[in-house]
Structure formats: structure tokens, C-alpha cells
Design a protein around this motif. Structure first.
Motif, PDB file in Angstrom:
ATOM      1  N   UNK A 179       0.813  -1.221   0.000  1.00 29.91           N
ATOM      2  CA  UNK A 179       0.000   0.000   0.000  1.00 29.91           C
ATOM      3  C   UNK A 179       0.845   1.269   0.000  1.00 29.91           C
ATOM      4  N   UNK A 180       2.117   1.152   0.410  1.00 27.20           N
ATOM      5  CA  UNK A 180       2.974   2.336   0.448  1.00 27.20           C
ATOM      6  C   UNK A 180       3.384   2.800  -0.947  1.00 27.20           C
ATOM      7  N   UNK A 181       3.154   1.979  -1.964  1.00 26.74           N
ATOM      8  CA  UNK A 181       3.451   2.401  -3.334  1.00 26.74           C
ATOM      9  C   UNK A 181       2.612   3.618  -3.731  1.00 26.74           C
ATOM     10  N   UNK A 182       1.401   3.697  -3.185  1.00 25.42           N
ATOM     11  CA  UNK A 182       0.548   4.847  -3.498  1.00 25.42           C
ATOM     12  C   UNK A 182       1.193   6.142  -2.999  1.00 25.42           C
ATOM     13  N   UNK A 183       1.777   6.101  -1.806  1.00 32.45           N
ATOM     14  CA  UNK A 183       2.438   7.272  -1.250  1.00 32.45           C
ATOM     15  C   UNK A 183       3.646   7.666  -2.088  1.00 32.45           C
ATOM     16  N   UNK A 184       4.479   6.671  -2.426  1.00 28.86           N
ATOM     17  CA  UNK A 184       5.674   6.964  -3.228  1.00 28.86           C
ATOM     18  C   UNK A 184       5.280   7.491  -4.614  1.00 28.86           C
ATOM     19  N   UNK A 185       4.229   6.936  -5.204  1.00 24.63           N
ATOM     20  CA  UNK A 185       3.767   7.384  -6.515  1.00 24.63           C
ATOM     21  C   UNK A 185       3.279   8.831  -6.458  1.00 24.63           C
ATOM     22  N   UNK A 186       2.529   9.159  -5.415  1.00 25.94           N
ATOM     23  CA  UNK A 186       2.026  10.531  -5.269  1.00 25.94           C
ATOM     24  C   UNK A 186       3.178  11.522  -5.089  1.00 25.94           C
ATOM     25  N   UNK A 187       4.179  11.134  -4.302  1.00 25.76           N
ATOM     26  CA  UNK A 187       5.338  12.027  -4.112  1.00 25.76           C
ATOM     27  C   UNK A 187       6.094  12.229  -5.411  1.00 25.76           C
ATOM     28  N   UNK A 188       6.258  11.138  -6.177  1.00 22.68           N
ATOM     29  CA  UNK A 188       6.959  11.258  -7.456  1.00 22.68           C
ATOM     30  C   UNK A 188       6.179  12.153  -8.406  1.00 22.68           C
ATOM     31  N   UNK A 189       4.874  11.985  -8.441  1.00 23.14           N
ATOM     32  CA  UNK A 189       4.040  12.812  -9.314  1.00 23.14           C
ATOM     33  C   UNK A 189       4.185  14.299  -8.954  1.00 23.14           C
ATOM     34  N   UNK A 190       4.156  14.592  -7.660  1.00 20.02           N
ATOM     35  CA  UNK A 190       4.286  15.979  -7.220  1.00 20.02           C
ATOM     36  C   UNK A 190       5.655  16.549  -7.581  1.00 20.02           C
ATOM     37  N   UNK A 191       6.698  15.731  -7.385  1.00 18.72           N
ATOM     38  CA  UNK A 191       8.062  16.205  -7.691  1.00 18.72           C
ATOM     39  C   UNK A 191       8.225  16.443  -9.190  1.00 18.72           C
ATOM     40  N   UNK A 192       7.669  15.585 -10.000  1.00 17.56           N
ATOM     41  CA  UNK A 192       7.809  15.741 -11.458  1.00 17.56           C
ATOM     42  C   UNK A 192       7.080  16.977 -11.982  1.00 17.56           C
ATOM     43  N   UNK A 193       6.024  17.397 -11.270  1.00 16.96           N
ATOM     44  CA  UNK A 193       5.232  18.536 -11.747  1.00 16.96           C
ATOM     45  C   UNK A 193       5.493  19.800 -10.918  1.00 16.96           C
ATOM     46  N   UNK A 194       6.553  19.751 -10.105  1.00 19.72           N
ATOM     47  CA  UNK A 194       6.865  20.931  -9.295  1.00 19.72           C
ATOM     48  C   UNK A 194       7.414  22.050 -10.175  1.00 19.72           C
TER      49      UNK A 194
END
Length: 406
Positions: free
Chosen positions: A391-406
Motif C-alpha cells: 500500500x505504500x506504493x501509493x504514497x511513493x507514486x504521489x510524491x513522485x508525481x508531485x516532484x515531477x510537476x513541481x
């Protein structure tokens, strides 16, 4: 090349050796025991003087004494901090994790529920006494006696009630080499695997690094926090400090050998045109705020100062990434542009980030990623390590998405 006997055959041979030893007169039987390791035979000889092999339960310590032992143990804080990691490993592997003090008394246990219940039936639980004179040959007893990692399997245990077990143990030592206790991973005999002892050694290394950090902390009640939000505490209360005072104090904590006045001037002011009297004035104010803990001629702390940045460096040096990541609440004095602080900030961040990227534990990448939301590579690393379905993949995916679109 001859094949090793199957585990069941080896266990049967050990049972025969155990039967001959425990039914004969005290001492080693005349015939050599092919199946019996030398250190086990020596332990049996010692144990048979005080231990009945048919006993069913380890003797116990009363609750008040156990509470005192645990409260005063130097292992309490490190084990409490690592309890989640120990519990997860033991539960996932169908084992129990046990920590004893230097006398073999169990202080802490956790792990698989069904295995733990069976362990409790022989008092392999907090309060149980497992040194050799009380329960004979076991992994705990051998590690305490020899000071080395040990494995005791099936009927190598002197007490018959333990023949269904295998235990993997290693001593835990203080910085001065004193034995503080033993870490034991135990499970059923048919689940044995040589890599478990390697795991125990790695866990002991992590525990010892935490013990050493705790022992290096000064006994006083002053603490400097320089990672993330900078603060100085005395007697548990925050002390108002100017940014310049915190910068100088952090530099002195990170470099215990101190600075010449010229070198500290460069570290604080760089190329700026600032007189030496300004530095003297800044240090003088800091000396007053720290009850005179700064020497005069060479600027250095006259007493060690507890500091999170120093503890992080010590943890990295000991290979204890779990502690290092826990201590990292953000960059070193993030608002400071002082040259010496900038240099140390980059040093700490590069050291910790490199260690996290080289580590196979996704928990480290997740915790470090929480403090570094813009670090795309860290979030990608966490995703690579996390198995599908976690379930922690969702957290890592959300962080990556935010970093890529920062």
C-alpha cells in the motif's frame, strides 16, 4: 563429494547423542559423538551439573526486578526505537525476537503470535532466565559464555522441552566491549536457515550503533537541534538564540577540535569585510548563553554537546541508516548562508542521500523522501524497492508525481 544428512536424520542422531549423555553418569561418554559439535558437548558438560534436562520451564524473575532491569538497561532506548523493525521482521519470518541482559534474563520479546505463545510456554519471555546454569545449552547461553554469535538447533539444546526449536544469537556490546546482552531470533527446528544468523549479526550492528550514540551523549541536559528547525534546549526548555549564535554553536559541535580565530572567521563570514572584533563579540554572546562552554584562545567547546547533526554523522559511520534517517528532520540550518554551514549541509545531505540510494530497505527511501519532496530519484528508488501490492506504493507514486510537476 558426500552429501550432508537430511535435517530429520541429523535431528535423530542428535536425539540419540542426547539420550546417551542424559542417561549416563555425568561427564562425556567414552565413545565419540560424531553428531555433536564440540562447543555443544562442552556446554552440556557444564550444564549437567546444575540443570535437569527434563525441566519444562525456565525460571523467572519477579515483575518488580524485571521492571528495574529494563528501566536501567542501556539497551532499553535502542531496542524501543527498533521495536517496530524487529517485530515486522519476526512476524514476517515466523520467528520471535528476544533481547536479554548480560545475565541472560529476557527483557524484551516480540514476533509471530503462535510462535510467541509456544515460547511463553517454556518462559522464553520477559523475565525468563536463560543463562547456562538455569536452562543449560541454548543459543543465548553459548553467546553469553563465548562472546560470539551462536546457533543451537533441535536436540543440541540440553533441555528436552526445547528440542523443537532453533535459535540464532549474537552478543550486544557497549563501546568499551562489555557484553550488555544477547539478541536471539528463534523458530521451529524445521524452519532453520543459515542466513538467519547473518540477519542477527546485522541487527546487532544496528543496535550497537544506537547504544554507542547514546553512550556518547553528554550527561548534561543541553541539546542542540540543527536539522530542520534549529533549536537549543536546556533542562528541557527552549533557549532563545540568535541565528548567528546557532550557526557558530553548530560549527563548534560538528568540529570538536575547534577553530583558530582566523578559520572560524572564514567559516562564518567568508569573504565579507567583517572585523575580528565582530567575531569576538558574537562568540562572547554565545559563551554567555552556554554558561561559558567555549574556550578562549582556540574556539572550541569545553564540554561535549548533544547535537542531532553529530549523532547523524555517528550513525552513518556505524552503518546504522535507520537511526540516520530518523534523525534527519531536514537540511542543516536551512536558512543559513554561512560558508561553513553551507559546506557541512552539503556534506551531510550527500552522505545520507548516497546511503539511502544504495540501501535495499524501502522504508529508508520513504522516510528520507518525506523530508525531500522534490527529490525525484529518491521517490523512484522507493518505488523500485516496494513490491507490487504494498500500500505504500501509493504514497511513493504521489510524491513522485508531485516532484515531477513541481
Amino acid at each position: 563429494m558426500s552429501q550432508l544428512p537430511a535435517a530429520s536424520h541429523q535431528r535423530a542422531e542428535l536425539e540419540k547423542a542426547w539420550e546417551r549423555w542424559t542417561t549416563s553418569s555425568p561427564g562425556r561418554p567414552a565413545s565419540a559423538e560424531v553428531a555433536l559439535r564440540g562447543e555443544v558437548a562442552e556446554s552440556w558438560e557444564r550444564s549437567l551439573r546444575t540443570v535437569d534436562p527434563t525441566r519444562a520451564v525456565a525460571p523467572g524473575t519477579d515483575r518488580d526486578e524485571l521492571g528495574s532491569r529494563w528501566a536501567e538497561s542501556p539497551l532499553r532506548t535502542p531496542i524501543t526505537e527498533m521495536a517496530g523493525e524487529l517485530r515486522a521482521l519476526a512476524e514476517d519470518s515466523g520467528m520471535i525476537a528476544v533481547v536479554t541482559d548480560e545475565a541472560g534474563t529476557v527483557l524484551f520479546s516480540c514476533g509471530d503470535r503462535s510462535v510467541r505463545r509456544r515460547a511463553e510456554s517454556v518462559n522464553l519471555a520477559p523475565g525468563g532466565c536463560w543463562d547456562e546454569p538455569y536452562m543449560g545449552t541454548s543459543g543465548i547461553a553459548l553467546s553469553l559464555h563465548s562472546g560470539r554469535p551462536s546457533q543451537v538447533w533441535a536436540a543440541e539444546h540440553l533441555v528436552e522441552a526445547l528440542h523443537g526449536w532453533v535459535c540464532y544469537c549474537a552478543p550486544i556490546r557497549a563501546a568499551d566491549g562489555r557484553q550488555l546482552g544477547v539478541l536471539d531470533l528463534s523458530t521451529y527446528w524445521d524452519r532453520s536457515h543459515p542466513l538467519i544468523l547473518t540477519t542477527v549479526r546485522a541487527l546487532v550492528t544496528a543496535i550497537e550503533s544506537r547504544v554507542h550514540v547514546e553512550q556518547q551523549r553528554p550527561a548534561g541536559n543541553t541539546r542542540l537541534e540543527s536539522l530542520g528547525v534549529p533549536r537549543l534546549y536546556q533542562q528541557g526548555r527552549q533557549v532563545p538564540m540568535r541565528p548567528r549564535q546557532l550557526e557558530i554553536l553548530t560549527l563548534l559541535a560538528l568540529e570538536p577540535d575547534g577553530f583558530t580565530p582566523e578559520r572560524l572567521h572564514d567559516a562564518v563570514y567568508g569573504d565579507r569585510s567583517v572585523s575580528s572584533s565582530t567575531l569576538k563579540s558574537d562568540v562572547s554572546r554565545l559563551r554567555a548563553a552556554t554558561d561559558g562552554r567555549i574556550a578562549d584562545r582556540r574556539y572550541m567547546l569545553t564540554e561535549p554537546l548533544a547535537c542531532d547533526a553529530v549523532e547523524l554523522l555517528a550513525a552513518l559511520g556505524a552503518g546504522d541508516l535507520t537511526t540516520a534517517v530518523r534523525l534527519y528532520r531536514g537540511p542543516l540550518l536551512p536558512d543559513s548562508d554561512v560558508p561553513g554551514i553551507v559546506q557541512w549541509r552539503e556534506h551531510l545531505d550527500v552522505c545520507l542521500r548516497t546511503a539511502v540510494l544504495a540501501d535495499p530497505n524501502p522504508e529508508h527511501a520513504l522516510r528520507f523522501g518525506q523530508r525531500c519532496p522534490d527529490d525525484i530519484e529518491i521517490h523512484e528508488h522507493a518505488l523500485r524497492l516496494l513490491p507490487h501490492g504494498d500500500s505504500r506504493r501509493a504514497l511513493a507514486t504521489a510524491r513522485l508525481h508531485t516532484a515531477l510537476h513541481a
